[in-house]
Design an enzyme around this catalytic site. Structure first.
Site, PDB file in Angstrom:
ATOM      1  N   THR A 119      -8.194 -28.823 -25.849  1.00 18.93           N
ATOM      2  CA  THR A 119      -6.957 -28.795 -25.049  1.00 18.93           C
ATOM      3  C   THR A 119      -6.711 -27.373 -24.512  1.00 18.93           C
ATOM      4  O   THR A 119      -7.602 -26.816 -23.878  1.00 18.93           O
ATOM      5  CB  THR A 119      -5.774 -29.403 -25.832  1.00 18.93           C
ATOM      6  OG1 THR A 119      -5.417 -28.533 -26.892  1.00 18.93           O
ATOM      7  CG2 THR A 119      -6.104 -30.798 -26.366  1.00 18.93           C
ATOM      8  N   ALA A 137      -7.343 -28.787 -30.780  1.00 20.96           N
ATOM      9  CA  ALA A 137      -6.048 -28.698 -30.083  1.00 20.96           C
ATOM     10  C   ALA A 137      -5.663 -27.234 -29.795  1.00 20.96           C
ATOM     11  O   ALA A 137      -6.409 -26.295 -30.118  1.00 20.96           O
ATOM     12  CB  ALA A 137      -4.986 -29.422 -30.897  1.00 20.96           C
ATOM     13  N   HIS A 138      -4.491 -27.066 -29.226  1.00 21.83           N
ATOM     14  CA  HIS A 138      -4.039 -25.772 -28.704  1.00 21.83           C
ATOM     15  C   HIS A 138      -4.081 -24.617 -29.715  1.00 21.83           C
ATOM     16  O   HIS A 138      -3.837 -24.788 -30.903  1.00 21.83           O
ATOM     17  CB  HIS A 138      -2.592 -25.908 -28.201  1.00 21.83           C
ATOM     18  CG  HIS A 138      -1.635 -26.198 -29.323  1.00 21.83           C
ATOM     19  ND1 HIS A 138      -1.008 -25.217 -30.039  1.00 21.83           N
ATOM     20  CD2 HIS A 138      -1.240 -27.372 -29.874  1.00 21.83           C
ATOM     21  CE1 HIS A 138      -0.269 -25.758 -30.972  1.00 21.83           C
ATOM     22  NE2 HIS A 138      -0.397 -27.076 -30.897  1.00 21.83           N
ATOM     23  N   ASP A 139      -4.423 -23.454 -29.208  1.00 24.73           N
ATOM     24  CA  ASP A 139      -4.341 -22.190 -29.957  1.00 24.73           C
ATOM     25  C   ASP A 139      -5.281 -22.111 -31.158  1.00 24.73           C
ATOM     26  O   ASP A 139      -5.028 -21.317 -32.074  1.00 24.73           O
ATOM     27  CB  ASP A 139      -2.892 -21.927 -30.400  1.00 24.73           C
ATOM     28  CG  ASP A 139      -1.962 -21.813 -29.206  1.00 24.73           C
ATOM     29  OD1 ASP A 139      -2.226 -20.946 -28.360  1.00 24.73           O
ATOM     30  OD2 ASP A 139      -1.013 -22.617 -29.092  1.00 24.73           O
ATOM     31  N   ASN A 157      -3.328 -24.352 -33.751  1.00 22.65           N
ATOM     32  CA  ASN A 157      -3.174 -23.139 -34.586  1.00 22.65           C
ATOM     33  C   ASN A 157      -4.012 -23.191 -35.863  1.00 22.65           C
ATOM     34  O   ASN A 157      -3.537 -22.915 -36.962  1.00 22.65           O
ATOM     35  CB  ASN A 157      -1.695 -22.915 -34.932  1.00 22.65           C
ATOM     36  CG  ASN A 157      -0.912 -22.402 -33.746  1.00 22.65           C
ATOM     37  OD1 ASN A 157      -1.214 -21.353 -33.195  1.00 22.65           O
ATOM     38  ND2 ASN A 157       0.083 -23.169 -33.323  1.00 22.65           N
TER      39      ASN A 157
END
Ligand code: UDP
Length: 218
Positions: A119, A137-139, A157
């Site tokens: 993402t 997923a993000h970060d 994260n």
């Protein structure tokens, strides 16, 4: 003589899954595809020639590239170092339905199989494998030679250090920007594990919630 000769290094299970992705990726080019394998394997597999590495090196081609399609990350690293020394560049592979959103930075030689997703705002090192249906997923920050088996769900994260192996169907809980969830270097996450907290380097975790696996003493 081929203009470009692309070798899929590893003619076992994963290599045979990756070759069709490479074929699709290069279908508008004149590149020729072969398997490269040093083991005791047939000379032709799924209609493609299998060369030993020394035969690949000796082949007549304008340019040669290799895809490292071996799940064992230590072998991947060893072979990638050998090929770099021999001046052969790696090729990254991305299935035609992989989804990649914004600000995603991916290193060399990665393989993203069908139905994988990266993402937004993600950093991934070199020679990462994302097997079918896995997502990041993000970060997230993923190191070098990290391996995802099928259907790994890596939420936002999360930091995954070099050479970690994440088994099929594992779920990794999201961290926070202040405190990412960290999976340590060379850790192994077992099939179906639900990882809810940091995993120290080098250990194997299994279960839900995932705990360190200690083989029973006899
Ligand atoms: N292999 C190789 N050179 C090496 C180490 C491994 O050609 O130095 C080949 C090995 O002969 C085998 C493949 O890599 O055919 C690895 O297959 P395996 O079934 O272990 O793994 P997977 O396909 O699941 O990654």
């Amino acid at each position: 003589m081929a203009d470009v000769l692309v070798g899929i290094y590893g003619a076992s299970g994963f290599g045979r899954e990756v070759l069709p992705l490479v074929r699709e990726q290069l279908k508008t080019t004149s590149a020729e595809l072969v398997f490269v394998d040093d083991g005791d394997v047939p000379k032709v597999l799924n209609g493609y020639p299998v060369l030993r590495y020394d035969e690949f090196l000796e082949s007549d081609a304008g340019e040669k590239k290799l895809v490292f399609a071996i799940a064992n990350s230590a072998i991947r690293e060893k072979l990638a170092a050998k090929c770099t020394k021999d001046g052969i560049r790696s090729l990254s592979v991305r299935a035609d339905n992989t989804v990649i959103l914004d600000e995603v930075d991916v290193g060399e030689g990665v393989i993203l199989c069908h139905f994988t997703q990266l993402t937004s705002n993600i950093r991934i090192g070199k020679y990462f494998h994302a097997n079918i249906y896995s997502y990041v997923a993000h970060d997230c920050v993923i190191g070098d030679y990290v391996t995802f088996a099928p259907s790994v769900r890596c939420n936002g994260n999360v930091v995954i250090e070099d050479h970690a192996y994440i088994g099929a169907g594992a779920v990794i809980k999201q961290g926070t920007p202040e405190k990412p969830l960290v999976i340590g270097k060379s850790a192994v996450v077992g099939m179906g594990a639900v990882v809810t907290k940091d995993v120290p380097p080098g250990v194997t975790v299994v279960g839900n919630p995932a705990k360190v696996f200690e083989p029973r003493k006899r």
